[in-house]
Design a protein around this motif. Sequence first.
Motif, mmCIF file in Angstrom:
data_model
loop_
_atom_site.group_PDB
_atom_site.id
_atom_site.type_symbol
_atom_site.label_atom_id
_atom_site.label_comp_id
_atom_site.label_asym_id
_atom_site.label_seq_id
_atom_site.Cartn_x
_atom_site.Cartn_y
_atom_site.Cartn_z
ATOM 1 N N ASN A 75 39.231 49.803 43.061
ATOM 2 C CA ASN A 75 39.616 49.391 41.824
ATOM 3 C C ASN A 75 41.064 48.838 41.722
ATOM 4 O O ASN A 75 41.178 48.088 40.552
ATOM 5 N N VAL A 76 41.893 49.005 42.649
ATOM 6 C CA VAL A 76 43.292 48.554 42.321
ATOM 7 C C VAL A 76 43.209 46.741 42.563
ATOM 8 O O VAL A 76 43.784 46.259 41.959
ATOM 9 N N PHE A 77 42.096 46.161 42.799
ATOM 10 C CA PHE A 77 41.774 44.887 42.910
ATOM 11 C C PHE A 77 40.890 44.324 41.813
ATOM 12 O O PHE A 77 40.820 43.097 41.849
ATOM 13 N N SER A 79 39.640 42.992 38.093
ATOM 14 C CA SER A 79 40.485 42.689 37.072
ATOM 15 C C SER A 79 40.734 43.722 35.933
ATOM 16 O O SER A 79 39.559 44.372 35.750
ATOM 17 N N GLY A 80 41.681 43.714 35.459
ATOM 18 C CA GLY A 80 42.092 44.646 34.462
ATOM 19 C C GLY A 80 42.410 46.066 34.752
ATOM 20 O O GLY A 80 42.496 46.943 34.040
ATOM 21 N N PHE A 81 42.611 46.188 36.130
ATOM 22 C CA PHE A 81 42.985 47.518 36.689
ATOM 23 C C PHE A 81 44.414 48.070 35.950
ATOM 24 O O PHE A 81 45.047 47.109 35.865
ATOM 25 N N GLU A 82 44.330 49.121 35.761
ATOM 26 C CA GLU A 82 45.370 50.128 35.215
ATOM 27 C C GLU A 82 45.814 50.800 36.067
ATOM 28 O O GLU A 82 45.002 51.814 36.337
ATOM 29 N N PRO A 83 47.199 51.248 36.771
ATOM 30 C CA PRO A 83 47.427 52.329 37.687
ATOM 31 C C PRO A 83 47.088 53.640 37.053
ATOM 32 O O PRO A 83 47.153 53.889 35.967
ATOM 33 N N ASN A 151 42.084 40.544 41.852
ATOM 34 C CA ASN A 151 43.458 40.871 41.448
ATOM 35 C C ASN A 151 44.534 41.089 42.470
ATOM 36 O O ASN A 151 44.260 41.925 43.273
ATOM 37 N N THR A 152 45.394 40.289 42.410
ATOM 38 C CA THR A 152 46.579 40.561 43.573
ATOM 39 C C THR A 152 47.792 41.087 43.311
ATOM 40 O O THR A 152 48.773 41.443 43.830
ATOM 41 N N GLN A 153 47.806 41.682 41.975
ATOM 42 C CA GLN A 153 49.003 42.253 41.321
ATOM 43 C C GLN A 153 49.608 43.401 42.271
ATOM 44 O O GLN A 153 50.821 43.794 42.238
ATOM 45 N N TYR A 154 48.717 44.105 42.789
ATOM 46 C CA TYR A 154 49.033 45.194 43.633
ATOM 47 C C TYR A 154 48.927 45.162 45.277
ATOM 48 O O TYR A 154 49.145 46.248 45.691
#
Length: 159
Positions: A75-77, A79-83, A151-154
């Motif tokens: 899930n961390v990758f 789109s739209g994942f929220e911690p 998603n690369t944010q994390y």
Amino acid sequence: MKKALLGCALLVAFAAHADEAAMCSASAGTYRTGVVVKGPKFSHGQFRKGVELSHTHLKMKADQDGKEYDVAIDNVFASGFEPNQRTVPTSLSGIRVNDKVEVCGQLYTHGGVGIHWVHTNCGKKPNPSKPDGWLKVIAADGAPGQNIESNTQYCSLFN
């Protein structure tokens, strides 16, 4: 005329999937396409740096071999994942039974047949144990959609 158009559409779809399969191979992954037979389900995970590394699982019947694969989606990758959310991320929750999907990742056989690592590898050199994978929904015309797992944010959680 309709048969000719359908034939052209199938040819274009076949070519698109051949390109996708080649890109997956170049990313050190295994490529599968198939129909979703069981929709997304949330699964809790371990915590890393205060962020839960939860997963979403779905079942896909693969076109390549007819087997039902458990697709383990980080899930961390998504789109739209929220911690620390305790639900399937929005970008994954829209996947439904009978949707056609394609995945690029790493096959596994513990607890059945499955595929995981269907996500970005955060710019690292891909290898068979850590491919640069993806998950895409295939449109009705056979065209693959956008990578839902890019998603690369994390990525900093894994450095």
